[in-house]
Design an enzyme around this catalytic site. Structure first.
Site, PDB file in Angstrom:
ATOM      1  N   ARG A 127       1.173  -1.357   0.139  1.00 53.05           N
ATOM      2  CA  ARG A 127      -0.133   0.226  -0.140  1.00 53.05           C
ATOM      3  C   ARG A 127       0.938   1.076  -0.256  1.00 53.05           C
ATOM      4  NH1 ARG A 127      -5.445  -1.193   3.208  1.00 53.05           N
ATOM      5  NH2 ARG A 127      -6.603  -2.143   0.826  1.00 53.05           N
ATOM      6  N   GLN A 154      -0.649   2.269  -5.993  1.00 47.04           N
ATOM      7  CA  GLN A 154      -2.487   2.609  -6.033  1.00 47.04           C
ATOM      8  C   GLN A 154      -2.913   2.094  -6.986  1.00 47.04           C
ATOM      9  OE1 GLN A 154      -3.231   6.674  -4.501  1.00 47.04           O
ATOM     10  NE2 GLN A 154      -2.905   6.306  -2.653  1.00 47.04           N
ATOM     11  N   ASP A 213      -3.405  -1.332  -6.900  1.00 43.51           N
ATOM     12  CA  ASP A 213      -3.978  -1.467  -5.822  1.00 43.51           C
ATOM     13  C   ASP A 213      -5.137  -2.147  -6.154  1.00 43.51           C
ATOM     14  OD1 ASP A 213      -4.452  -2.657  -3.601  1.00 43.51           O
ATOM     15  OD2 ASP A 213      -4.093  -0.279  -2.313  1.00 43.51           O
ATOM     16  N   SER A 231      -8.079  -2.047  -3.049  1.00 44.86           N
ATOM     17  CA  SER A 231      -8.595  -1.773  -2.711  1.00 44.86           C
ATOM     18  C   SER A 231      -9.679  -0.907  -3.940  1.00 44.86           C
ATOM     19  CB  SER A 231      -7.582   0.110  -2.555  1.00 44.86           C
ATOM     20  OG  SER A 231      -6.306   0.098  -1.502  1.00 44.86           O
ATOM     21  N   TYR A 263      -1.512  -0.920   7.624  1.00 53.65           N
ATOM     22  CA  TYR A 263      -2.833  -1.451   8.994  1.00 53.65           C
ATOM     23  C   TYR A 263      -2.572  -2.185   9.696  1.00 53.65           C
ATOM     24  CZ  TYR A 263      -2.369  -3.326   4.089  1.00 53.65           C
ATOM     25  OH  TYR A 263      -3.273  -3.289   2.122  1.00 53.65           O
TER      26      TYR A 263
HETATM   27  P1  NAD Z   1      -8.645  -2.564   5.291  1.00 48.41           P
HETATM   28  O1  NAD Z   1      -7.453  -3.509   5.545  1.00 48.41           O
HETATM   29  O2  NAD Z   1      -8.755  -0.938   4.090  1.00 48.41           O
HETATM   30  O3  NAD Z   1      -9.283  -2.193   6.430  1.00 48.41           O
HETATM   31  C1  NAD Z   1      -9.953  -3.097   7.080  1.00 48.41           C
HETATM   32  C2  NAD Z   1     -10.135  -2.242   8.576  1.00 48.41           C
HETATM   33  O4  NAD Z   1      -9.992  -3.198   9.509  1.00 48.41           O
HETATM   34  C3  NAD Z   1      -8.244  -1.054   9.237  1.00 48.41           C
HETATM   35  O5  NAD Z   1      -9.226   0.629   8.528  1.00 48.41           O
HETATM   36  C4  NAD Z   1      -8.120  -1.607  10.338  1.00 48.41           C
HETATM   37  O6  NAD Z   1      -7.721  -0.727  11.667  1.00 48.41           O
HETATM   38  C5  NAD Z   1      -9.324  -2.212  10.928  1.00 48.41           C
HETATM   39  N1  NAD Z   1      -9.236  -3.627  12.341  1.00 48.41           N
HETATM   40  C6  NAD Z   1      -8.284  -4.162  11.871  1.00 48.41           C
HETATM   41  N2  NAD Z   1      -8.571  -4.702  13.539  1.00 48.41           N
HETATM   42  C7  NAD Z   1      -9.502  -4.505  13.533  1.00 48.41           C
HETATM   43  C8  NAD Z   1     -10.264  -4.771  15.303  1.00 48.41           C
HETATM   44  N3  NAD Z   1     -10.091  -5.400  15.894  1.00 48.41           N
HETATM   45  N4  NAD Z   1     -11.316  -3.649  14.791  1.00 48.41           N
HETATM   46  C9  NAD Z   1     -11.039  -2.789  14.504  1.00 48.41           C
HETATM   47  N5  NAD Z   1     -10.936  -2.796  13.547  1.00 48.41           N
HETATM   48  C10 NAD Z   1     -10.144  -2.938  12.980  1.00 48.41           C
HETATM   49  O7  NAD Z   1      -9.327  -3.381   4.111  1.00 48.41           O
HETATM   50  P2  NAD Z   1     -10.567  -3.154   3.433  1.00 48.41           P
HETATM   51  O8  NAD Z   1      -9.891  -2.889   2.121  1.00 48.41           O
HETATM   52  O9  NAD Z   1     -11.285  -2.135   3.857  1.00 48.41           O
HETATM   53  O10 NAD Z   1     -11.122  -4.355   3.451  1.00 48.41           O
HETATM   54  C11 NAD Z   1     -12.114  -5.062   4.542  1.00 48.41           C
HETATM   55  C12 NAD Z   1     -12.585  -6.155   4.526  1.00 48.41           C
HETATM   56  O11 NAD Z   1     -13.015  -6.478   3.542  1.00 48.41           O
HETATM   57  C13 NAD Z   1     -11.511  -7.515   4.467  1.00 48.41           C
HETATM   58  O12 NAD Z   1     -11.636  -8.715   5.196  1.00 48.41           O
HETATM   59  C14 NAD Z   1     -11.423  -8.134   2.595  1.00 48.41           C
HETATM   60  O13 NAD Z   1     -10.711  -8.979   2.157  1.00 48.41           O
HETATM   61  C15 NAD Z   1     -12.573  -7.426   2.910  1.00 48.41           C
HETATM   62  N6  NAD Z   1     -13.704  -7.176   1.675  1.00 48.41           N
HETATM   63  C16 NAD Z   1     -14.412  -7.917   1.067  1.00 48.41           C
HETATM   64  C17 NAD Z   1     -14.942  -8.199   0.137  1.00 48.41           C
HETATM   65  C18 NAD Z   1     -16.460  -8.488  -0.515  1.00 48.41           C
HETATM   66  O14 NAD Z   1     -16.655  -8.853  -1.321  1.00 48.41           O
HETATM   67  N7  NAD Z   1     -16.964  -9.556   0.683  1.00 48.41           N
HETATM   68  C19 NAD Z   1     -14.616  -7.301  -1.059  1.00 48.41           C
HETATM   69  C20 NAD Z   1     -13.808  -6.438  -0.911  1.00 48.41           C
HETATM   70  C21 NAD Z   1     -12.813  -6.551   0.646  1.00 48.41           C
END
Ligand code: NAD
Length: 375
Positions: free
Chosen positions: A117, A122, A125, A128, A223
Site C-alpha cells: 500500500r 495505488q 491496487d 483497494s 494496516y
Molecule cells: P483495510 O485493511 O483497508 O481495512 C480494514 C480495517 O479494519 C483497517 O482500518 C483496520 O485498522 C481495521 N481493523 C483491524 N482490526 C480491527 C479490530 N479488531 N477492530 C476494528 N477495526 C479493525 O481492508 P479493506 O480493503 O477495507 O477490506 C476490508 C475487508 O473486506 C477485508 O476482510 C477484505 O478481505 C474484505 N473485502 C470483502 C469483499 C467482499 O466482497 N466481501 C470485497 C473486498 C474486500
C-alpha cells in the site's frame, strides 16, 4: 508478445481486461487473445473485443500461445506451462498448495493481492479498487434487506427515525460503506483500532467510536496490528453496546494475512433488533461475526447475517473497468513500450507481488508460511 485473458467461470462475473484496455495494449504492439465470452457477464461482447483489436480464441489456444496469462481467480496450476507468466489474485498466504504447484510447474506467478500500500502502487491496487466496490454494494444490499427506511421521514403518516448503521473497520471498504450509508440518510457510527482514521470518518459525516489504549505500529504500513487482551475486552463491551442499538452492522475489520478478528459474538447477535442486518465482508477470512457462513445468508433469531465474499462480482461492469486499469498498469511495470518483457525484481511492486519464479517460491512472506507449515 501475446497477452491472454481467460474466462473466469463459476459464479464470477468479472473479467481481467475490457475492450478499452485491449486498445491501450495494442498501442504497444502487443497481441491480445480473449477466451470466447470472457466479458459477456461484464457487459463486454466478443464483437467489442474484436473491434478493439483482440482475437477471440479457445482456452486451450490461449494457454498454449500466450506469454502472459491474466485471470482474476487462479487457474489450475496443471493448465499452466513452464516459462509462462501468470497475473492473478492467488491469495498466496492461504493457497499454499497452489503456490507450490505453480513453482513446480516453472510458472512466473504474480499475485495482485500482494501489492504494497504505497502511493506508487495505488494504480495497481486491486484490493483497494475492489474494496471500494464492495463497501458500496454491501450498504445497498443491507438497505434492500432491511425492513426499515435508511433516512428519516416526516410525513402525515408519522415520523420515521433514520436507521443506525455500525461499521467495524474504517479501511477502504469501511469508508466507502460509510459514505454510501450517509448518502442514503442513515446515522452512521464507525469503529476502528487505528485512531488515525478518526478524522476521515468525521469528514464523511460518521461518528467515530473511541477506545483508548489501541496498539498501532508505524511499520505496519497503515494496516492494523494485533491488540492486547485488555483492549479486546473493552472493545467487545463497546461494540456490544452499539450493535444492540443498530439496524445494520457492516463488518470490514481485518489484519492482512491473519484470520479476521471476531467482533460480533453469538450473544451480541441475540441482543440485536429483529430484522437487523449484518453484512460480514470479512467472510472470506473467517468473518467478524461468530455466526457468519462464507457465501451464505443465515437468519439467527430474526437477524440476517450475509456472508457474501465477492460483492464486486455483483457489480461486474464497473468492477471489471477498475480491474482492467489495475491489470493494464501492472503489465506496464514489466512490459516496455516496444512490447519486450523486463522483470526487474528491484521494483518494490514486482518484488512484493512475484510469488513464484524459475521453480522457486520467490516471495519471502509466502516462503515463510510454507516453511512454517512444513515444520
Ligand atoms: P483495510 O485493511 O483497508 O481495512 C480494514 C480495517 O479494519 C483497517 O482500518 C483496520 O485498522 C481495521 N481493523 C483491524 N482490526 C480491527 C479490530 N479488531 N477492530 C476494528 N477495526 C479493525 O481492508 P479493506 O480493503 O477495507 O477490506 C476490508 C475487508 O473486506 C477485508 O476482510 C477484505 O478481505 C474484505 N473485502 C470483502 C469483499 C467482499 O466482497 N466481501 C470485497 C473486498 C474486500
Amino acid at each position: 508478445m501475446i497477452i491472454g485473458v481467460l474466462r473466469e467461470g463459476g459464479t464470477e462475473n468479472r473479467v481481467a481486461l475490457l475492450p478499452e484496455n485491449v486498445a491501450a495494449l495494442k498501442k504497444k504492439n502487443l497481441e491480445v487473445l480473449i477466451e470466447s465470452d470472457a466479458g459477456t457477464s461484464s457487459c463486454a461482447s466478443n464483437e467489442e473485443y474484436l473491434d478493439a483489436g483482440a482475437r477471440i480464441q479457445t482456452r486451450g489456444n490461449i494457454l498454449r500461445d500466450s506469454d502472459v496469462i491474466l485471470k482474476i481467480n487462479p487457474p489450475e496450476a496443471s493448465d499452466m506451462a513452464s516459462g509462462k507468466i501468470l497475473v492473478s489474485i492467488l491469495n498466496p498466504l492461504v493457497n499454499i498448495k497452489l503456490v507450490q504447484q505453480l513453482a513446480g510447474a516453472g510458472v512466473t506467478a504474480f499475485s495482485l493481492d500482494m501489492v504494497p500500500r504505497s502511493s506508487r502502487a495505488q494504480a495497481v491496487d486491486i484490493l483497494s479498487s475492489m474494496a471500494t466496490i464492495a463497501g458500496y454494494k454491501a450498504v445497498l444490499v443491507a438497505a434492500s434487506k432491511l425492513p426499515n427506511f435508511f433516512p428519516m421521514f416526516m410525513s402525515a403518516s408519522g415520523t420515521i427515525r433514520p436507521s443506525r448503521v455500525l461499521i467495524l473497520g474504517a479501511g477502504v471498504a469501511g469508508l466507502q460503506a460509510l459514505a454510501t450509508a450517509k448518502k442514503l440518510g442513515a446515522v452512521v457510527e464507525v469503529f476502528d483500532v487505528r485512531a488515525a482514521v478518526k478524522e476521515e470518518v468525521m469528514s464523511l459525516g460518521g461518528k467515530f467510536i473511541e477506545i483508548e489504549g489501541a496498539r498501532e505500529d508505524a511499520a505496519a504500513g497503515g494496516y492494523a496490528v494485533e491488540q492486547t487482551e485488555e483492549f479486546k475486552r473493552k472493545q467487545q463491551e463497546l461494540i456490544d453496546e452499539h450493535a444492540k442499538k443498530s439496524n445494520v452492522v457492516i463488518c470490514t475489520a481485518q489484519i492482512p494475512g491473519k484470520k479476521a478478528p471476531v467482533l460480533i459474538s453469538r450473544e451480541t447477535v441475540e441482543t440485536m433488533k429483529p430484522g437487523s442486518v449484518i453484512i460480514d465482508m470479512a467472510a472470506g477470512s473467517g468473518g467478524n461475526c461468530e455466526l457468519t457462513k462464507k457465501d451464505e445468508t443465515i437468519i439467527h433469531k430474526q437477524v440476517r447475517i450475509i456472508g457474501n465474499s465477492n460483492f464486486p462480482s455483483r457489480m461486474p461492469a464497473d468492477a471489471s473497468k477498475m480491474l482492467g486499469v489495475n491489470f493494464t498498469n501492472f503489465l506496464n511495470l514489466f512490459i516496455g513500450e516496444d512490447g519486450s518483457i523486463n522483470l526487474d525484481f528491484e521494483d518494490e511492486i514486482l518484488k512484493s507481488t512475484c510469488i513464484t519464479h524459475e521453480g522457486e517460491v520467490k516471495n519471502e512472506r509466502v516462503a515463510e508460511v510454507i516453511g512454517f507449515e512444513n515444520q
